[in-house]
Motif scaffolding. Structure first.
Motif, PDB file in Angstrom:
ATOM      1  N   ARG A 153      39.481 -10.199  34.385  1.00 42.28           N
ATOM      2  CA  ARG A 153      39.082 -11.490  33.817  1.00 42.28           C
ATOM      3  C   ARG A 153      39.570 -12.626  34.698  1.00 42.28           C
ATOM      4  NH1 ARG A 153      42.208 -14.784  30.482  1.00 42.28           N
ATOM      5  NH2 ARG A 153      41.046 -16.324  29.226  1.00 42.28           N
ATOM      6  N   VAL A 206      36.145 -10.985  28.023  1.00 38.30           N
ATOM      7  CA  VAL A 206      35.485  -9.932  28.797  1.00 38.30           C
ATOM      8  C   VAL A 206      34.856  -8.912  27.854  1.00 38.30           C
ATOM      9  CG1 VAL A 206      36.997 -10.180  30.787  1.00 38.30           C
ATOM     10  CG2 VAL A 206      37.623  -8.598  28.966  1.00 38.30           C
ATOM     11  N   VAL A 214      33.272  -4.376  33.634  1.00 35.93           N
ATOM     12  CA  VAL A 214      33.902  -5.466  32.903  1.00 35.93           C
ATOM     13  C   VAL A 214      33.219  -6.751  33.330  1.00 35.93           C
ATOM     14  CG1 VAL A 214      36.015  -6.804  32.598  1.00 35.93           C
ATOM     15  CG2 VAL A 214      36.130  -4.311  32.650  1.00 35.93           C
ATOM     16  N   LYS A 215      32.699  -7.504  32.356  1.00 36.55           N
ATOM     17  CA  LYS A 215      31.953  -8.707  32.719  1.00 36.55           C
ATOM     18  C   LYS A 215      32.240  -9.837  31.749  1.00 36.55           C
ATOM     19  CE  LYS A 215      27.830  -6.968  32.557  1.00 36.55           C
ATOM     20  NZ  LYS A 215      26.336  -6.868  32.583  1.00 36.55           N
ATOM     21  N   VAL A 216      31.919 -11.058  32.186  1.00 39.12           N
ATOM     22  CA  VAL A 216      31.983 -12.257  31.362  1.00 39.12           C
ATOM     23  C   VAL A 216      30.583 -12.840  31.298  1.00 39.12           C
ATOM     24  CG1 VAL A 216      32.892 -14.605  31.154  1.00 39.12           C
ATOM     25  CG2 VAL A 216      34.397 -12.753  31.920  1.00 39.12           C
TER      26      VAL A 216
END
Length: 324
Positions: free
Chosen positions: A56, A83, A90-92
């Motif tokens: 993150r 996240v 793992v993404k935002v």
């Protein structure tokens, strides 16, 4: 040595199992093993959380490096940059797409860019045999400070009912969804000085925009969360102020221009929100009399004018949001 609190859930578990038996079938080794498993699971969960926090932080630093609100994905959906795990990544999530970790890299994926255009206007009711219409249009993106000013050149609409539409397709904004402030002023030329009137109107609209608050570059914040929160605050505060100030200035603008000899259509001030850009409705069509030209729109507004002889004119405007 395990604490009493650590013993309790396992004793409860075995006691619950034993309610169907005359004896408790567990040993101290059973309890020790269960507690060790709990500690291992806790450590694994903590490690997963730590890795997610590091990823993150990497995404947040990348977002700042790419311009924050001016980045290809725009502002985050949530200023806390939560996240999510999707497809092993793992993404935002952002208004205009996402940023995800792949290996040691951050992959930027602009997925929801839009284009906002002023498609033009139609002379629904003319004041004279042929109305000579011109104007100015100003836009502002409060979260980035991006400002554009456009001159709408004079065109004659009418007297024929087959010549009532001025089709422009003027690009006002393109990029990730944002809050977009728009100020449009149209005039019917009688005898007034067009260039001077344009300057006077541009001054009024610029005042309305400049008084709505400081732009991002003056906020003094540097962290990703701080920049996101401040940008969203600017959008909210500037949005309310823009409409209040613009409405308050309308009377002065109309009186000022009328004194210069041209007829003023009621100025149009409005905001297209980032929510509307992300969820734009299907376009509709604006037709006027027998003019074959068609204006597509997602937002339309009507402006009315009245001259010294109380002849009234009416113009319909067309603004369009479409995916890029």
């Amino acid at each position: 040595m395990p604490t009493a609190n650590e013993f309790k859930p396992f004793i409860d578990r075995f006691v619950n199992r034993s309610q169907f038996s005359d004896k408790l079938h567990f040993t101290m080794d059973d309890i020790k093993k269960a507690i060790e498993e709990q500690h291992k699971a806790k450590q694994q969960a903590e490690e997963v959380a730590r890795q997610a926090a590091l990823k993150r932080e990497l995404i947040m630093r990348t977002w700042i490096d790419q311009g924050g609100p001016k980045s290809p994905v725009g502002l985050p959906l949530d200023a806390n940059f939560p996240v999510v795990e999707s497809g092993g990544q793992v993404k935002v999530q952002f208004r205009g797409g996402s940023m995800a970790i792949q290996g040691k890299d951050v992959v930027v994926a602009p997925e929801r860019h839009v284009v906002v255009t002023f498609e033009g206007y139609a002379l629904v009711v003319r004041q004279e045999k042929g109305d000579e219409v011109y104007g100015t249009l100003t836009t502002l993106v409060p979260s980035t400070g991006e400002k554009r000013e456009h001159i709408l050149r004079q065109v004659t609409l009418g007297p024929s009912d087959s010549h009532r539409v001025n089709h422009l397709s003027l690009v006002l904004y393109e990029g990730p969804p944002v809050d977009l402030q728009i100020g449009l002023s149209l005039f019917e030329n009688d005898s007034g000085p067009r260039d001077e009137i344009r300057k006077r109107v541009a001054s009024y609209v610029s005042d309305a925009i400049s008084k709505t608050g400081d732009i991002l570059t003056s906020t003094g914040v540097s962290t990703a969360a701080g920049v996101a929160i401040k940008s969203m605050e600017i959008e909210a505060v500037n949005g309310r102020s823009f409409l209040d100030i613009a409405t308050g200035m309308l009377g002065g603008l109309i009186v000022d221009i009328l004194g210069m000899g041209d007829d003023v259509y009621q100025p149009i001030f409005f905001i297209i929100s980032h929510h509307e850009m992300m969820n734009a409705p299907p376009p509709q069509q604006l037709k006027c009399w027998n003019d074959p030209k068609i204006l597509n729109y997602t937002h339309t507004f009507t402006a009315i004018s009245s001259d010294d002889g109380d002849d009234k004119g009416q113009i319909a405007t067309a603004f369009l949001i479409k995916p890029k």
